[in-house]
Design an enzyme around this catalytic site. Structure first.
Site, PDB file in Angstrom:
ATOM      1  N   THR A 137       1.012  -1.125  -0.024  1.00 48.30           N
ATOM      2  CA  THR A 137      -0.065   0.141   0.078  1.00 48.30           C
ATOM      3  C   THR A 137       0.899   1.200  -0.066  1.00 48.30           C
ATOM      4  OG1 THR A 137      -1.730  -1.195   1.412  1.00 48.30           O
ATOM      5  CG2 THR A 137      -1.882   1.312   1.260  1.00 48.30           C
ATOM      6  N   LYS A 165      -7.052   1.632  -2.722  1.00 49.75           N
ATOM      7  CA  LYS A 165      -6.729   0.782  -1.567  1.00 49.75           C
ATOM      8  C   LYS A 165      -6.927   1.974  -0.338  1.00 49.75           C
ATOM      9  CE  LYS A 165      -5.364  -2.117   1.522  1.00 49.75           C
ATOM     10  NZ  LYS A 165      -3.959  -2.213   1.789  1.00 49.75           N
ATOM     11  N   LYS A 202       0.123   5.474   8.941  1.00 52.58           N
ATOM     12  CA  LYS A 202       0.609   5.652   7.510  1.00 52.58           C
ATOM     13  C   LYS A 202      -0.441   5.838   6.515  1.00 52.58           C
ATOM     14  CE  LYS A 202       1.919   2.441   5.226  1.00 52.58           C
ATOM     15  NZ  LYS A 202       1.326   1.865   3.856  1.00 52.58           N
TER      16      LYS A 202
END
Length: 297
Positions: A97, A173, A242
């Site tokens: 990701t 995503k 993140k």
């Protein structure tokens, strides 16, 4: 299998994927910063190498499953990185990701060397990787996607194509992860509302997830949040932070406010400040309990 695969990143997710590739008969070269994580894979036929570049085979496919943008850029551009070895007919398949800009930067660099880059981040935890029940969102050059399609199909229960812009799959995503965390925040607030009013948390989530919220996210994370069960982690809180930061950065570049994402970022930052970075990202619900004056468990 005819494809020769180099595999980089043997964390919980990567290790499960590598095991399945070996079980399917692929030739596998593996690299991990902590070599002993490959011990059982080597016993099953994998070849362990000492630097990322050594996983590359002529005309082969390199799969990377790493935690963040910096880690992927390091194995591509860093000392002993794969890029100089990525020649014509080689493909880098990234399961990580990443920010969409990073994906586009990587795709451009690979193209300059004659190779191709395909973004294919996945939805699902390590247990889903082990049982081949991940969901994949993919983007990149059409011919490269067609070549890696059998691999992605073998590792998942479904692949969704979002075109040739490699950044698109990563935006999908990030959007999905934002929705998952938003659901966790909603469940944490609802269960805490119940608890503060004398309703047992498990009874409340059981009723809701068996009736009007029957989706897998609600059922699985609902149980964890109702039981305040955040270890062992399927996905670390630091990685949740993140991803939310990447979503906010992507939104800012598109001139789009995301007020709920800003709240979720703050939830994660509080958790990090309290030393919860290695707890599951659903531990953000502890912040809801604390705000409500409930004792910390």
């Amino acid at each position: 299998m005819t494809e020769k695969i180099g595999f980089i990143g043997l964390g919980n997710m990567g290790h499960a994927l590598a095991q399945n590739l070996l079980a399917d008969g692929y030739d596998l070269k593996v690299y991990n910063r902590t070599p002993d994580k490959a011990d059982d894979l080597v016993k099953k036929g994998a070849i362990l190498v000492s630097k990322p570049a050594e996983v590359v085979s002529k005309g082969g496919i390199v799969i990377s499953v790493l935690s963040n943008d910096q880690a992927v850029e390091e194995i591509v551009f860093g000392k002993g990185g794969i890029l100089p070895q990525m020649k014509e007919d080689t493909i880098h398949l990234s399961i990580s990701t990443l920010g969409p800009d990073t994906a586009r930067k990587l795709a451009k660099a690979h193209e300059e060397y004659g190779s191709k880059y395909v973004s294919s981040p996945v939805f699902g935890r390590p247990d889903a990787a082990a049982t081949r029940t991940l969901w994949v969102c993919t983007a990149g050059p059409q011919a490269a996607k067609e070549r890696v399609q059998p691999i992605l199909q073998a590792l998942s229960q479904g692949v969704y194509d979002f075109g040739e812009d490699v950044g698109a799959a990563n935006i999908v995503k990030l959007a999905g992860n934002f929705m998952i965390v938003s659901a966790m925040e909603a469940m944490a607030e609802a269960l805490t509302l119940g608890e503060k009013n004398g309703i047992e948390r498990s009874a409340l989530i059981n009723m809701l997830t068996q009736t009007i919220f029957t989706g897998r996210i609600y059922q699985n994370y609902g149980q964890a949040i109702s039981q305040k069960r955040y270890m062992p982690a399927g996905f670390f809180m630091e990685l949740g932070l993140k991803d939310i930061n990447l979503a906010l950065k992507t939104a800012e570049e598109a001139n789009m406010p995301m007020p709920l994402a800003s709240l979720l970022r703050d939830r994660f930052m509080v958790g990090m400040a309290k030393g919860r970075e290695k707890m599951d990202w659903s531990a953000l619900s502890l912040g809801v309990s604390e705000d409500a004056g409930l004792p910390e468990e």
